[in-house]
Scaffold this active site. Sequence first.
Site, PDB file in Angstrom:
ATOM      1  N   GLY A   1      51.896  42.672  46.139  1.00 24.63           N
ATOM      2  CA  GLY A   1      52.829  43.766  46.394  1.00 24.63           C
ATOM      3  C   GLY A   1      54.160  43.282  46.971  1.00 24.63           C
ATOM      4  O   GLY A   1      55.173  43.974  46.871  1.00 24.63           O
TER       5      GLY A   1
ATOM      6  N   TYR B   1      33.955  43.040  46.745  1.00 26.24           N
ATOM      7  CA  TYR B   1      34.978  44.032  47.126  1.00 26.24           C
ATOM      8  C   TYR B   1      34.315  45.240  47.785  1.00 26.24           C
ATOM      9  O   TYR B   1      33.720  46.085  47.110  1.00 26.24           O
ATOM     10  CB  TYR B   1      35.801  44.474  45.909  1.00 26.24           C
ATOM     11  CG  TYR B   1      36.560  43.361  45.209  1.00 26.24           C
ATOM     12  CD1 TYR B   1      36.799  42.132  45.831  1.00 26.24           C
ATOM     13  CD2 TYR B   1      37.059  43.531  43.919  1.00 26.24           C
ATOM     14  CE1 TYR B   1      37.492  41.113  45.184  1.00 26.24           C
ATOM     15  CE2 TYR B   1      37.755  42.514  43.271  1.00 26.24           C
ATOM     16  CZ  TYR B   1      37.961  41.306  43.912  1.00 26.24           C
ATOM     17  OH  TYR B   1      38.641  40.302  43.270  1.00 26.24           O
TER      18      TYR B   1
ATOM     19  N   SER C   1      46.702  38.786  41.497  1.00 26.16           N
ATOM     20  CA  SER C   1      47.846  38.998  42.405  1.00 26.16           C
ATOM     21  C   SER C   1      49.181  38.653  41.727  1.00 26.16           C
ATOM     22  O   SER C   1      50.022  37.960  42.304  1.00 26.16           O
ATOM     23  CB  SER C   1      47.670  38.204  43.702  1.00 26.16           C
ATOM     24  OG  SER C   1      46.461  38.530  44.348  1.00 26.16           O
ATOM     25  N   PRO C   2      49.419  39.169  40.494  1.00 24.81           N
ATOM     26  CA  PRO C   2      50.671  38.835  39.791  1.00 24.81           C
ATOM     27  C   PRO C   2      51.896  39.452  40.452  1.00 24.81           C
ATOM     28  O   PRO C   2      53.020  39.020  40.187  1.00 24.81           O
ATOM     29  CB  PRO C   2      50.451  39.421  38.394  1.00 24.81           C
ATOM     30  CG  PRO C   2      49.494  40.546  38.601  1.00 24.81           C
ATOM     31  CD  PRO C   2      48.569  40.090  39.696  1.00 24.81           C
ATOM     32  N   LEU C   3      51.660  40.455  41.326  1.00 30.51           N
ATOM     33  CA  LEU C   3      52.773  41.050  42.085  1.00 30.51           C
ATOM     34  C   LEU C   3      52.865  40.438  43.480  1.00 30.51           C
ATOM     35  O   LEU C   3      53.487  41.023  44.373  1.00 30.51           O
ATOM     36  CB  LEU C   3      52.574  42.569  42.195  1.00 30.51           C
ATOM     37  CG  LEU C   3      52.684  43.342  40.878  1.00 30.51           C
ATOM     38  CD1 LEU C   3      52.159  44.762  41.018  1.00 30.51           C
ATOM     39  CD2 LEU C   3      54.145  43.360  40.389  1.00 30.51           C
ATOM     40  N   GLY C   4      52.237  39.272  43.656  1.00 27.89           N
ATOM     41  CA  GLY C   4      52.263  38.656  44.986  1.00 27.89           C
ATOM     42  C   GLY C   4      51.712  39.612  46.038  1.00 27.89           C
ATOM     43  O   GLY C   4      52.230  39.720  47.124  1.00 27.89           O
TER      44      GLY C   4
HETATM   45  N1  LIG Z   1      39.703  36.092  41.795  1.00 25.15           N
HETATM   46  C1  LIG Z   1      40.169  36.272  43.000  1.00 25.15           C
HETATM   47  O1  LIG Z   1      39.905  35.485  43.908  1.00 25.15           O
HETATM   48  C2  LIG Z   1      41.053  37.449  43.276  1.00 25.15           C
HETATM   49  C3  LIG Z   1      41.824  37.492  44.454  1.00 25.15           C
HETATM   50  C4  LIG Z   1      42.640  38.605  44.661  1.00 25.15           C
HETATM   51  C5  LIG Z   1      42.698  39.632  43.719  1.00 25.15           C
HETATM   52  N2  LIG Z   1      41.920  39.564  42.606  1.00 25.15           N
HETATM   53  C6  LIG Z   1      41.957  40.626  41.570  1.00 25.15           C
HETATM   54  O2  LIG Z   1      43.296  40.754  41.116  1.00 25.15           O
HETATM   55  C7  LIG Z   1      43.723  42.099  41.227  1.00 25.15           C
HETATM   56  C8  LIG Z   1      45.223  42.166  41.491  1.00 25.15           C
HETATM   57  O3  LIG Z   1      45.586  41.419  42.618  1.00 25.15           O
HETATM   58  P1  LIG Z   1      46.053  42.095  43.989  1.00 25.15           P
HETATM   59  O4  LIG Z   1      45.662  43.504  43.995  1.00 25.15           O
HETATM   60  O5  LIG Z   1      45.564  41.190  45.061  1.00 25.15           O
HETATM   61  O6  LIG Z   1      47.615  41.907  44.002  1.00 25.15           O
HETATM   62  P2  LIG Z   1      48.847  42.436  43.116  1.00 25.15           P
HETATM   63  O7  LIG Z   1      48.354  43.001  41.862  1.00 25.15           O
HETATM   64  O8  LIG Z   1      49.792  41.316  43.072  1.00 25.15           O
HETATM   65  O9  LIG Z   1      49.474  43.569  44.058  1.00 25.15           O
HETATM   66  C9  LIG Z   1      48.772  44.695  44.424  1.00 25.15           C
HETATM   67  C10 LIG Z   1      49.578  45.428  45.469  1.00 25.15           C
HETATM   68  O10 LIG Z   1      50.822  45.827  44.927  1.00 25.15           O
HETATM   69  C11 LIG Z   1      51.003  47.226  45.054  1.00 25.15           C
HETATM   70  N3  LIG Z   1      51.653  47.675  43.805  1.00 25.15           N
HETATM   71  C12 LIG Z   1      51.132  47.684  42.568  1.00 25.15           C
HETATM   72  N4  LIG Z   1      52.021  48.127  41.667  1.00 25.15           N
HETATM   73  C13 LIG Z   1      53.140  48.417  42.362  1.00 25.15           C
HETATM   74  C14 LIG Z   1      54.407  48.908  41.992  1.00 25.15           C
HETATM   75  N5  LIG Z   1      54.694  49.186  40.727  1.00 25.15           N
HETATM   76  N6  LIG Z   1      55.326  49.116  42.982  1.00 25.15           N
HETATM   77  C15 LIG Z   1      55.047  48.824  44.266  1.00 25.15           C
HETATM   78  N7  LIG Z   1      53.860  48.336  44.672  1.00 25.15           N
HETATM   79  C16 LIG Z   1      52.904  48.141  43.737  1.00 25.15           C
HETATM   80  C17 LIG Z   1      49.618  47.798  45.238  1.00 25.15           C
HETATM   81  O11 LIG Z   1      49.658  48.982  46.024  1.00 25.15           O
HETATM   82  P3  LIG Z   1      48.939  50.339  45.534  1.00 25.15           P
HETATM   83  O12 LIG Z   1      47.524  49.987  45.220  1.00 25.15           O
HETATM   84  O13 LIG Z   1      49.055  51.217  46.729  1.00 25.15           O
HETATM   85  O14 LIG Z   1      49.711  50.802  44.350  1.00 25.15           O
HETATM   86  C18 LIG Z   1      48.910  46.675  45.993  1.00 25.15           C
HETATM   87  O15 LIG Z   1      49.162  46.775  47.370  1.00 25.15           O
HETATM   88  C19 LIG Z   1      42.848  42.671  42.343  1.00 25.15           C
HETATM   89  O16 LIG Z   1      42.784  44.094  42.277  1.00 25.15           O
HETATM   90  C20 LIG Z   1      41.528  41.996  42.078  1.00 25.15           C
HETATM   91  O17 LIG Z   1      40.821  42.699  41.070  1.00 25.15           O
HETATM   92  C21 LIG Z   1      41.115  38.477  42.370  1.00 25.15           C
END
Ligand SMILES: NC(=O)c1ccc[n+]([C@@H]2O[C@H](COP(=O)([O-])OP(=O)(O)OC[C@H]3O[C@@H](n4cnc5c(N)ncnc54)[C@H](OP(=O)(O)O)[C@@H]3O)[C@@H](O)[C@H]2O)c1
Length: 338
Positions: free
Chosen positions: A214, A61, A209-212
């Site tokens: 975002g 990252y 990515s539990p929020l897809g």
């Molecule tokens: N193992 C892997 O291959 C892998 C791949 C992807 C991700 N990950 C890990 O998983 C974590 C989470 O996944 P992710 O960040 O990809 O996706 P996510 O948690 O599904 O979504 C994150 C997005 O949603 C937005 N968000 C969060 N809370 C919100 C809310 N209450 N209302 C509106 N928007 C909201 C965030 O924006 P803001 O930040 O601007 O709030 C960000 O753009 C990552 O941080 C990473 O550590 C691992």
Amino acid sequence: MTDSTVPTARLGDDGPEVGVQGLGCMGMSFAYGPTDTDASRATLERALELGVTLYDTADAYGAGENERFLAPFFKAHREEVVVATKFALSIPPDDPTRRIIRNDAPYIREAVEASLRRLDLDVIDLYYMHRRDVNVPIEETVGVMADLVREGKVKHLGLSEVTGGELRAAQAVHPIAAVQSEWSLFSRDIEAGVVPAARELGVALVPYSPLGRGFLTGSFADADQDLTQGDFRRQQPRFTGDNAAANAALLAPVRTVAEAHGATLGQIALAWVQQRARVHGLPVIPIPGTRKPTRVEENTGATRIVLTEDELSLLEPIAEKVAGDRYADMTFTSAGRE
Ligand SMILES: NC(=O)c1ccc[n+]([C@@H]2O[C@H](COP(=O)([O-])OP(=O)(O)OC[C@H]3O[C@@H](n4cnc5c(N)ncnc54)[C@H](OP(=O)(O)O)[C@@H]3O)[C@@H](O)[C@H]2O)c1
């Protein structure tokens, strides 16, 4: 625990007890457009106050930047936080669309030392293999990871984007605390193979990515139109063009359930993931990513929402209707290996 702090769950049979919702820290340095570092720091502190103890990063990252950014926070709260980082994946600076995957011993040994240096820690609490290099037997990779545990550099082991078969082979070498894979209302492939294997073996599931990314919160509808140049989501087939329009329409039942609970779409998406624990009978610790304190309050609030059987039925058909893959290049996932 107060009314507003999240309950806890165990990270696998032998792992530590953590808040049942963790925090994904990737976006604080990488992938999702410009970041306000003060707001990110405030988000980390607020999360901890709310009982979030599992913090997720990776060496990939921002090419180490995310680990460096988190180091002072981890240092200040060493006894309270569980630090998870990952090796195996690197992104060439001259071609951000490419991915290089390495699972061999010399690479892992170099990677762990570099992560420890950047994190300014003596030991990593949970060390994941981020992606699988199919040219290296998984037993060999996990063998090296197990040596890191014996040497005191790492406490617990995790795997990301593996199949059920790969998890079983790994567990035969050394206990695995957690599998981290994409799991959400839009992405349910893992329910066929790795989830049953994890339940049987006493391994926790950490949905990423539990929020897809975002999209499930309704905060953007088309990545090309709504997100900044360079945002990783503009490369993801399900978030652009006709796919994005079709997928936005799938949020209607999420909206209906949200209204019934006086909750946001994102909270319903997180409550659904959390309830996979009961549905599948294993610990589930999602790691939604956010850089905003108010959103961490909103997201942790989802741990108090219980969806009824009727609501789960309403949400059930969504995933199979999603248009477009999770990634532009699915060869870097576990898809097709199960
Ligand atoms: N193992 C892997 O291959 C892998 C791949 C992807 C991700 N990950 C890990 O998983 C974590 C989470 O996944 P992710 O960040 O990809 O996706 P996510 O948690 O599904 O979504 C994150 C997005 O949603 C937005 N968000 C969060 N809370 C919100 C809310 N209450 N209302 C509106 N928007 C909201 C965030 O924006 P803001 O930040 O601007 O709030 C960000 O753009 C990552 O941080 C990473 O550590 C691992």
